[in-house]
Design a protein around this motif. Structure first.
Motif, short mmCIF file in Angstrom:
data_model
loop_
_atom_site.label_atom_id
_atom_site.label_comp_id
_atom_site.label_asym_id
_atom_site.label_seq_id
_atom_site.Cartn_x
_atom_site.Cartn_y
_atom_site.Cartn_z
N VAL A 132 7.61 2.60 -11.07
CA VAL A 132 6.30 2.23 -10.52
C VAL A 132 5.65 3.53 -10.08
O VAL A 132 6.30 4.37 -9.46
CB VAL A 132 6.45 1.27 -9.31
CG1 VAL A 132 5.12 1.01 -8.66
CG2 VAL A 132 7.11 -0.02 -9.74
N SER A 133 4.38 3.70 -10.41
CA SER A 133 3.64 4.89 -9.98
C SER A 133 2.43 4.46 -9.17
O SER A 133 1.72 3.53 -9.55
CB SER A 133 3.17 5.70 -11.20
OG SER A 133 4.27 6.14 -11.95
N MET A 134 2.22 5.15 -8.04
CA MET A 134 1.08 4.84 -7.18
C MET A 134 0.58 6.12 -6.53
O MET A 134 1.36 7.04 -6.28
CB MET A 134 1.46 3.83 -6.09
CG MET A 134 1.81 2.44 -6.60
SD MET A 134 2.33 1.30 -5.28
CE MET A 134 0.77 0.98 -4.47
N ALA A 135 -0.70 6.15 -6.24
CA ALA A 135 -1.30 7.25 -5.49
C ALA A 135 -1.34 6.85 -4.02
O ALA A 135 -1.40 5.67 -3.69
CB ALA A 135 -2.71 7.54 -5.99
N ALA A 136 -1.33 7.84 -3.13
CA ALA A 136 -1.38 7.56 -1.69
C ALA A 136 -2.62 6.72 -1.38
O ALA A 136 -3.72 7.01 -1.84
CB ALA A 136 -1.41 8.86 -0.90
N GLY A 137 -2.42 5.63 -0.65
CA GLY A 137 -3.52 4.75 -0.26
C GLY A 137 -3.80 3.64 -1.26
O GLY A 137 -4.56 2.72 -0.97
N GLN A 138 -3.20 3.70 -2.45
CA GLN A 138 -3.43 2.69 -3.47
C GLN A 138 -2.76 1.38 -3.09
O GLN A 138 -1.67 1.38 -2.52
CB GLN A 138 -2.90 3.17 -4.82
CG GLN A 138 -3.11 2.20 -5.96
CD GLN A 138 -2.55 2.72 -7.28
OE1 GLN A 138 -2.00 3.80 -7.36
NE2 GLN A 138 -2.69 1.91 -8.32
N GLU A 139 -3.41 0.26 -3.40
CA GLU A 139 -2.84 -1.06 -3.15
C GLU A 139 -2.45 -1.69 -4.47
O GLU A 139 -3.18 -1.55 -5.45
CB GLU A 139 -3.85 -1.94 -2.41
CG GLU A 139 -4.21 -1.41 -1.05
CD GLU A 139 -5.28 -2.24 -0.35
OE1 GLU A 139 -5.67 -3.30 -0.88
OE2 GLU A 139 -5.72 -1.82 0.72
N LYS A 140 -1.31 -2.37 -4.48
CA LYS A 140 -0.82 -2.97 -5.72
C LYS A 140 0.06 -4.15 -5.38
O LYS A 140 0.72 -4.17 -4.35
CB LYS A 140 -0.01 -1.93 -6.50
CG LYS A 140 0.31 -2.32 -7.94
CD LYS A 140 1.13 -1.23 -8.64
CE LYS A 140 0.23 -0.27 -9.35
NZ LYS A 140 0.98 0.64 -10.26
N ASP A 141 0.05 -5.15 -6.26
CA ASP A 141 0.91 -6.32 -6.11
C ASP A 141 2.16 -6.07 -6.94
O ASP A 141 2.09 -5.99 -8.17
CB ASP A 141 0.18 -7.57 -6.58
CG ASP A 141 0.86 -8.85 -6.13
OD1 ASP A 141 1.75 -8.77 -5.26
OD2 ASP A 141 0.49 -9.92 -6.63
N LEU A 142 3.30 -5.90 -6.28
CA LEU A 142 4.57 -5.62 -6.96
C LEU A 142 5.47 -6.85 -6.89
O LEU A 142 5.53 -7.53 -5.86
CB LEU A 142 5.28 -4.42 -6.31
CG LEU A 142 4.54 -3.09 -6.35
CD1 LEU A 142 5.36 -2.02 -5.62
CD2 LEU A 142 4.29 -2.67 -7.79
N PRO A 143 6.20 -7.11 -7.98
CA PRO A 143 7.12 -8.25 -7.97
C PRO A 143 8.32 -7.98 -7.06
O PRO A 143 8.74 -6.84 -6.90
CB PRO A 143 7.55 -8.37 -9.43
CG PRO A 143 7.33 -7.02 -10.02
CD PRO A 143 6.19 -6.40 -9.25
N GLN A 144 8.85 -9.06 -6.46
CA GLN A 144 10.05 -8.94 -5.64
C GLN A 144 11.19 -8.45 -6.52
O GLN A 144 11.28 -8.81 -7.69
CB GLN A 144 10.42 -10.31 -5.05
CG GLN A 144 9.41 -10.86 -4.08
CD GLN A 144 9.41 -10.13 -2.74
OE1 GLN A 144 10.37 -9.47 -2.38
NE2 GLN A 144 8.32 -10.24 -2.01
N GLY A 145 12.02 -7.59 -5.97
CA GLY A 145 13.16 -7.11 -6.74
C GLY A 145 13.69 -5.81 -6.17
O GLY A 145 13.29 -5.36 -5.09
N LYS B 96 0.86 -1.18 0.00
CA LYS B 96 0.00 0.00 0.00
C LYS B 96 0.89 1.23 0.00
O LYS B 96 1.85 1.30 0.77
CB LYS B 96 -0.89 0.00 1.24
CG LYS B 96 -1.87 1.16 1.28
CD LYS B 96 -2.81 1.02 2.47
CE LYS B 96 -3.84 2.13 2.49
NZ LYS B 96 -4.78 1.97 3.59
N ALA B 97 0.58 2.20 -0.87
CA ALA B 97 1.39 3.41 -0.99
C ALA B 97 1.13 4.33 0.20
O ALA B 97 -0.02 4.63 0.51
CB ALA B 97 1.08 4.14 -2.28
N ASN B 98 2.19 4.76 0.86
CA ASN B 98 2.08 5.70 1.97
C ASN B 98 1.94 7.14 1.45
O ASN B 98 1.34 7.98 2.11
CB ASN B 98 3.30 5.59 2.88
CG ASN B 98 3.41 4.22 3.50
OD1 ASN B 98 2.42 3.59 3.83
ND2 ASN B 98 4.63 3.73 3.64
#
Length: 83
Positions: free
Chosen positions: A13-26, A4-6
């Protein structure tokens, strides 16, 4: 890993605050976690789902368990005759 983006951020990678996303390990995920831009959700989900607590014999008599959202003291109002 589900995160979850703080804060809002953009880059590889782009995310908005509060957005949840499945990101690959790396490397990208490791950098985002280290910078505090994202938080892992696996631990938060386990903590967010509290278990229902059943009353036990160790609880003193007269203690009423109230679930979230229920008014406290339910059924304890006195009638119009004062009883």
């Amino acid at each position: 890993m589900k995160v979850k983006a703080n804060i809002s951020f953009c880059g590889l990678v782009s995310m908005a605050a509060g957005q949840e996303k499945d990101l690959p390990q790396g490397e990208v995920l490791a950098d985002l976690l280290q910078a505090g831009y994202v938080s892992p959700l696996e631990k938060e989900q386990a903590e967010a789902e509290p278990e229902e607590v059943e009353p036990t014999e160790a609880e003193p008599a007269g203690v009423e368990l109230v679930k979230a959202g229920e008014p406290k003291g339910k059924g304890t109002k006195k009638g119009s005759d004062g009883k």
